[in-house]
Design a protein around this motif. Structure first.
Motif, PDB file in Angstrom:
ATOM      1  N   GLN A 238       2.280  -3.046  -3.167  1.00 20.81           N
ATOM      2  CA  GLN A 238       2.069  -2.842  -4.595  1.00 20.81           C
ATOM      3  C   GLN A 238       0.900  -3.717  -5.042  1.00 20.81           C
ATOM      4  O   GLN A 238       0.719  -4.835  -4.555  1.00 20.81           O
ATOM      5  CB  GLN A 238       3.345  -3.210  -5.373  1.00 20.81           C
ATOM      6  CG  GLN A 238       3.353  -2.742  -6.817  1.00 20.81           C
ATOM      7  CD  GLN A 238       4.702  -2.992  -7.476  1.00 20.81           C
ATOM      8  OE1 GLN A 238       5.602  -3.601  -6.891  1.00 20.81           O
ATOM      9  NE2 GLN A 238       4.865  -2.531  -8.704  1.00 20.81           N
ATOM     10  N   TYR A 239       0.101  -3.185  -5.972  1.00 21.09           N
ATOM     11  CA  TYR A 239      -1.031  -3.942  -6.496  1.00 21.09           C
ATOM     12  C   TYR A 239      -0.541  -4.959  -7.526  1.00 21.09           C
ATOM     13  O   TYR A 239       0.349  -4.683  -8.331  1.00 21.09           O
ATOM     14  CB  TYR A 239      -2.058  -3.008  -7.130  1.00 21.09           C
ATOM     15  CG  TYR A 239      -2.822  -2.180  -6.119  1.00 21.09           C
ATOM     16  CD1 TYR A 239      -3.790  -2.775  -5.296  1.00 21.09           C
ATOM     17  CD2 TYR A 239      -2.597  -0.818  -5.987  1.00 21.09           C
ATOM     18  CE1 TYR A 239      -4.495  -2.017  -4.367  1.00 21.09           C
ATOM     19  CE2 TYR A 239      -3.292  -0.057  -5.065  1.00 21.09           C
ATOM     20  CZ  TYR A 239      -4.243  -0.657  -4.253  1.00 21.09           C
ATOM     21  OH  TYR A 239      -4.941   0.096  -3.337  1.00 21.09           O
ATOM     22  N   GLN A 240      -1.192  -6.169  -7.496  1.00 16.52           N
ATOM     23  CA  GLN A 240      -0.816  -7.240  -8.409  1.00 16.52           C
ATOM     24  C   GLN A 240      -2.059  -7.732  -9.141  1.00 16.52           C
ATOM     25  O   GLN A 240      -3.119  -7.937  -8.532  1.00 16.52           O
ATOM     26  CB  GLN A 240      -0.159  -8.397  -7.634  1.00 16.52           C
ATOM     27  CG  GLN A 240       0.469  -9.460  -8.515  1.00 16.52           C
ATOM     28  CD  GLN A 240       1.368 -10.405  -7.711  1.00 16.52           C
ATOM     29  OE1 GLN A 240       1.518 -10.255  -6.497  1.00 16.52           O
ATOM     30  NE2 GLN A 240       1.965 -11.381  -8.378  1.00 16.52           N
ATOM     31  N   LEU A 241      -1.943  -7.909 -10.453  1.00 15.24           N
ATOM     32  CA  LEU A 241      -3.064  -8.344 -11.286  1.00 15.24           C
ATOM     33  C   LEU A 241      -3.015  -9.855 -11.478  1.00 15.24           C
ATOM     34  O   LEU A 241      -1.942 -10.428 -11.706  1.00 15.24           O
ATOM     35  CB  LEU A 241      -3.008  -7.637 -12.644  1.00 15.24           C
ATOM     36  CG  LEU A 241      -4.080  -8.022 -13.660  1.00 15.24           C
ATOM     37  CD1 LEU A 241      -5.468  -7.599 -13.176  1.00 15.24           C
ATOM     38  CD2 LEU A 241      -3.784  -7.403 -15.028  1.00 15.24           C
ATOM     39  N   TRP A 242      -4.211 -10.456 -11.413  1.00 16.71           N
ATOM     40  CA  TRP A 242      -4.322 -11.900 -11.574  1.00 16.71           C
ATOM     41  C   TRP A 242      -5.426 -12.225 -12.585  1.00 16.71           C
ATOM     42  O   TRP A 242      -6.382 -11.458 -12.736  1.00 16.71           O
ATOM     43  CB  TRP A 242      -4.674 -12.596 -10.253  1.00 16.71           C
ATOM     44  CG  TRP A 242      -3.769 -12.234  -9.111  1.00 16.71           C
ATOM     45  CD1 TRP A 242      -3.910 -11.191  -8.246  1.00 16.71           C
ATOM     46  CD2 TRP A 242      -2.592 -12.914  -8.717  1.00 16.71           C
ATOM     47  NE1 TRP A 242      -2.889 -11.176  -7.325  1.00 16.71           N
ATOM     48  CE2 TRP A 242      -2.048 -12.230  -7.584  1.00 16.71           C
ATOM     49  CE3 TRP A 242      -1.915 -14.052  -9.190  1.00 16.71           C
ATOM     50  CZ2 TRP A 242      -0.892 -12.641  -6.948  1.00 16.71           C
ATOM     51  CZ3 TRP A 242      -0.767 -14.462  -8.542  1.00 16.71           C
ATOM     52  CH2 TRP A 242      -0.259 -13.761  -7.438  1.00 16.71           C
ATOM     53  N   THR A 243      -5.285 -13.356 -13.274  1.00 15.72           N
ATOM     54  CA  THR A 243      -6.388 -13.938 -14.030  1.00 15.72           C
ATOM     55  C   THR A 243      -6.650 -15.334 -13.474  1.00 15.72           C
ATOM     56  O   THR A 243      -5.748 -15.972 -12.910  1.00 15.72           O
ATOM     57  CB  THR A 243      -6.070 -14.044 -15.536  1.00 15.72           C
ATOM     58  OG1 THR A 243      -4.872 -14.809 -15.716  1.00 15.72           O
ATOM     59  CG2 THR A 243      -5.885 -12.653 -16.145  1.00 15.72           C
ATOM     60  N   ILE A 244      -7.881 -15.776 -13.617  1.00 14.97           N
ATOM     61  CA  ILE A 244      -8.255 -17.114 -13.151  1.00 14.97           C
ATOM     62  C   ILE A 244      -8.386 -18.007 -14.378  1.00 14.97           C
ATOM     63  O   ILE A 244      -9.253 -17.790 -15.239  1.00 14.97           O
ATOM     64  CB  ILE A 244      -9.578 -17.091 -12.357  1.00 14.97           C
ATOM     65  CG1 ILE A 244      -9.500 -16.016 -11.250  1.00 14.97           C
ATOM     66  CG2 ILE A 244      -9.878 -18.461 -11.766  1.00 14.97           C
ATOM     67  CD1 ILE A 244      -8.384 -16.221 -10.266  1.00 14.97           C
ATOM     68  N   MET A 254       2.757  -6.603 -11.892  1.00 16.80           N
ATOM     69  CA  MET A 254       2.553  -5.596 -10.859  1.00 16.80           C
ATOM     70  C   MET A 254       2.127  -4.275 -11.488  1.00 16.80           C
ATOM     71  O   MET A 254       2.632  -3.871 -12.536  1.00 16.80           O
ATOM     72  CB  MET A 254       3.842  -5.384 -10.059  1.00 16.80           C
ATOM     73  CG  MET A 254       4.487  -6.653  -9.546  1.00 16.80           C
ATOM     74  SD  MET A 254       3.396  -7.650  -8.506  1.00 16.80           S
ATOM     75  CE  MET A 254       3.134  -6.537  -7.122  1.00 16.80           C
ATOM     76  N   LEU A 255       1.198  -3.585 -10.839  1.00 16.81           N
ATOM     77  CA  LEU A 255       0.776  -2.268 -11.298  1.00 16.81           C
ATOM     78  C   LEU A 255       1.789  -1.225 -10.848  1.00 16.81           C
ATOM     79  O   LEU A 255       2.261  -1.251  -9.701  1.00 16.81           O
ATOM     80  CB  LEU A 255      -0.604  -1.906 -10.739  1.00 16.81           C
ATOM     81  CG  LEU A 255      -1.831  -2.396 -11.524  1.00 16.81           C
ATOM     82  CD1 LEU A 255      -1.949  -3.918 -11.447  1.00 16.81           C
ATOM     83  CD2 LEU A 255      -3.098  -1.737 -10.997  1.00 16.81           C
ATOM     84  N   ASP A 256       2.129  -0.328 -11.750  1.00 14.00           N
ATOM     85  CA  ASP A 256       2.972   0.809 -11.386  1.00 14.00           C
ATOM     86  C   ASP A 256       2.247   1.619 -10.319  1.00 14.00           C
ATOM     87  O   ASP A 256       1.062   1.935 -10.455  1.00 14.00           O
ATOM     88  CB  ASP A 256       3.227   1.656 -12.638  1.00 14.00           C
ATOM     89  CG  ASP A 256       4.165   2.828 -12.378  1.00 14.00           C
ATOM     90  OD1 ASP A 256       4.496   3.074 -11.200  1.00 14.00           O
ATOM     91  OD2 ASP A 256       4.552   3.491 -13.354  1.00 14.00           O
ATOM     92  N   ASN A 257       2.950   1.939  -9.218  1.00 14.64           N
ATOM     93  CA  ASN A 257       2.304   2.709  -8.149  1.00 14.64           C
ATOM     94  C   ASN A 257       1.852   4.082  -8.613  1.00 14.64           C
ATOM     95  O   ASN A 257       0.972   4.684  -8.012  1.00 14.64           O
ATOM     96  CB  ASN A 257       3.252   2.839  -6.946  1.00 14.64           C
ATOM     97  CG  ASN A 257       3.319   1.552  -6.134  1.00 14.64           C
ATOM     98  OD1 ASN A 257       2.419   0.717  -6.210  1.00 14.64           O
ATOM     99  ND2 ASN A 257       4.376   1.383  -5.358  1.00 14.64           N
ATOM    100  N   GLN A 258       2.483   4.609  -9.667  1.00 10.44           N
ATOM    101  CA  GLN A 258       2.040   5.870 -10.260  1.00 10.44           C
ATOM    102  C   GLN A 258       1.075   5.558 -11.404  1.00 10.44           C
ATOM    103  O   GLN A 258       1.336   5.849 -12.565  1.00 10.44           O
ATOM    104  CB  GLN A 258       3.257   6.671 -10.751  1.00 10.44           C
ATOM    105  CG  GLN A 258       4.323   6.917  -9.703  1.00 10.44           C
ATOM    106  CD  GLN A 258       3.799   7.725  -8.527  1.00 10.44           C
ATOM    107  OE1 GLN A 258       2.970   8.628  -8.700  1.00 10.44           O
ATOM    108  NE2 GLN A 258       4.261   7.409  -7.326  1.00 10.44           N
ATOM    109  N   PHE A 259      -0.055   4.938 -11.083  1.00  6.88           N
ATOM    110  CA  PHE A 259      -0.962   4.453 -12.124  1.00  6.88           C
ATOM    111  C   PHE A 259      -1.965   5.504 -12.598  1.00  6.88           C
ATOM    112  O   PHE A 259      -2.663   5.299 -13.579  1.00  6.88           O
ATOM    113  CB  PHE A 259      -1.731   3.223 -11.625  1.00  6.88           C
ATOM    114  CG  PHE A 259      -2.361   3.388 -10.262  1.00  6.88           C
ATOM    115  CD1 PHE A 259      -3.461   4.213 -10.060  1.00  6.88           C
ATOM    116  CD2 PHE A 259      -1.847   2.711  -9.174  1.00  6.88           C
ATOM    117  CE1 PHE A 259      -4.039   4.345  -8.809  1.00  6.88           C
ATOM    118  CE2 PHE A 259      -2.414   2.844  -7.911  1.00  6.88           C
ATOM    119  CZ  PHE A 259      -3.513   3.662  -7.731  1.00  6.88           C
TER     120      PHE A 259
END
Length: 301
Positions: A238-244, A254-259
Motif C-alpha cells: 500500500q502507498y503511504q504519504l509522508w511530509t518532511i 495510507m492511500l486507498d488502493n482504489q485511488f
C-alpha cells in the motif's frame, strides 16, 4: 493498523448480523478490546440495527388466533351406552355337535335360528377423548404459529440485510464526501481555493512516469491527494504519504488502493512541511519510510 480502513471495511456490520466466520468473529472482538474507536463504532452499529429492528418489527395479526380456532372442531364425543355395547357382542353359545359320545354339549332349548351375518366383520368405533383432540388442536396451533414466526424471522433477516446494504451505501457516500465524491468538482475547488497549497510530486527513479498532486491547507493542515499516475500497488502492499518537517518524515496516512478517479483525504500533517513524498510499504503502513521504495516526491514552493 489503519483503524478507519478497518471500520469502513464493513466487517463490523457483518459481525452484528452474525454473518462472519468464527475466525472473523474472534478478530472483531479482539480488535474492539484493543482499539476504543472500533468498540465505539461496533456499539453504534449494534444500536442502529436494534433501533431499525424495533421500528420495523411486525406483530402477529390480531385475526390469527380467531381464524385458527375457527377451523378446529371441539364437539364433545358421546359415549357409547351399555345397550349399544351389548349389541356389538354376540354372546350365545351354539351346540357344536351331539354326535360325539361322552362329551356334554350346551343345550339350546330355543328354536334354532340362522345367523345371517355371522361372517360379517363387526366394526368397533374407537372413542377419542376430548383432551386428546384439544392437545392435537394445540399442537396444530403451535406449529402454525411457529411457521408464522419463521416467516417473520426470514423477513426480519431480509430487513437486516437491506439495512446493512443501506448502511454500506451511506458509508460509501460519506467516504465519497471525505475523499471527493464528485471528483471533477472537488479537484477544481481545491485548485481554485487559495487556502490550499498545491504540491506537485514528480516521479522518482523507482517510477519516473508517476505523478501525484497534494493539496495542503496551511491554516488547518488538512491534506488531500490527487493521483494522476501511479502503478497499482501489488498484493499486500500500500502507498503511504509522508511530509518532511524539521528534517523528519511525518506519516500522513495510507492511500486507498482504489485511488483512480478520487481525491483522497489524508491525515492532517504538522505545520512547517517542506516536502511531500509517497513510498510503497506493506499494507497498513510503517512508522518510517523505506527510501528505496520512494515513488514520487515534491518540494513545497
Amino acid at each position: 493498523m489503519n483503524i478507519q480502513a478497518y471500520i469502513e471495511s464493513g466487517i463490523l456490520e457483518e459481525y452484528v448480523l452474525g454473518t462472519v466466520s468464527p475466525q472473523e468473529k474472534q478478530e472483531v472482538e479482539c480488535m474492539s478490546h484493543i482499539y476504543p474507536e472500533i468498540k465505539e463504532e461496533l456499539l453504534r452499529t449494534e444500536s442502529a440495527l436494534e433501533e431499525y429492528a424495533l421500528k420495523h418489527q411486525t406483530p402477529p395479526p390480531a385475526s390469527l388466533k380467531e381464524s385458527l380456532f375457527a377451523k378446529m372442531n371441539f364437539d364433545s364425543v358421546k359415549d357409547i351406552d351399555d345397550t349399544q355395547a351389548d349389541e356389538l357382542t354376540i354372546g350365545k353359545t351354539e351346540q357344536v355337535s351331539d354326535e360325539t359320545p361322552g362329551i356334554l354339549q350346551p343345550v339350546n332349548t330355543e328354536d334354532p335360528k340362522v345367523i345371517s351375518n355371522v361372517f360379517d366383520r363387526v366394526e368397533t368405533r374407537e372413542v377419542t377423548p376430548f383432551w386428546a383432540k384439544l392437545a392435537v388442536a394445540a399442537a396444530v396451533l403451535l406449529a402454525m404459529f411457529a411457521g408464522w414466526s419463521a416467516i417473520q424471522m426470514t423477513e426480519y433477516k431480509g430487513s437486516n440485510e437491506q439495512l446493512a446494504g443501506e448502511m454500506n451505501e451511506m458509508k460509501a457516500e460519506m467516504a465519497g464526501l471525505k475523499q471527493g465524491f464528485d471528483y471533477n468538482h472537488s479537484l477544481a475547488g481545491l485548485y481554485s481555493d487559495p487556502s490550499y497549497k498545491v504540491v506537485k510530486m514528480a516521479g522518482m527513479p523507482k517510477s519516473p512516469e508517476s505523478a501525484v498532486s497534494a493539496f495542503w491547507n496551511q491554516q488547518t493542515n488538512e491534506v488531500y491527494v490527487d493521483v494522476q499516475k501511479l502503478p497499482a500497488a501489488p498484493a499486500g502492499k500500500q502507498y503511504q504519504l509522508w511530509t518532511i518537517v524539521d528534517g523528519n518524515p511525518v506519516d500522513v496516512g495510507m492511500l486507498d488502493n482504489q485511488f483512480s478517479g478520487k481525491v483522497l483525504k489524508m491525515k492532517e500533517t504538522k505545520p512547517g512541511a517542506v516536502a511531500f513524498a509517497i513510498t510503497l510499504e506493506k499494507e497498513g503502513g510503517v512508522p518510517s519510510p523505506t527510501m528505496e521504495q520512494m515513488y514520487v516526491m515534491g518540494k513545497v514552493s
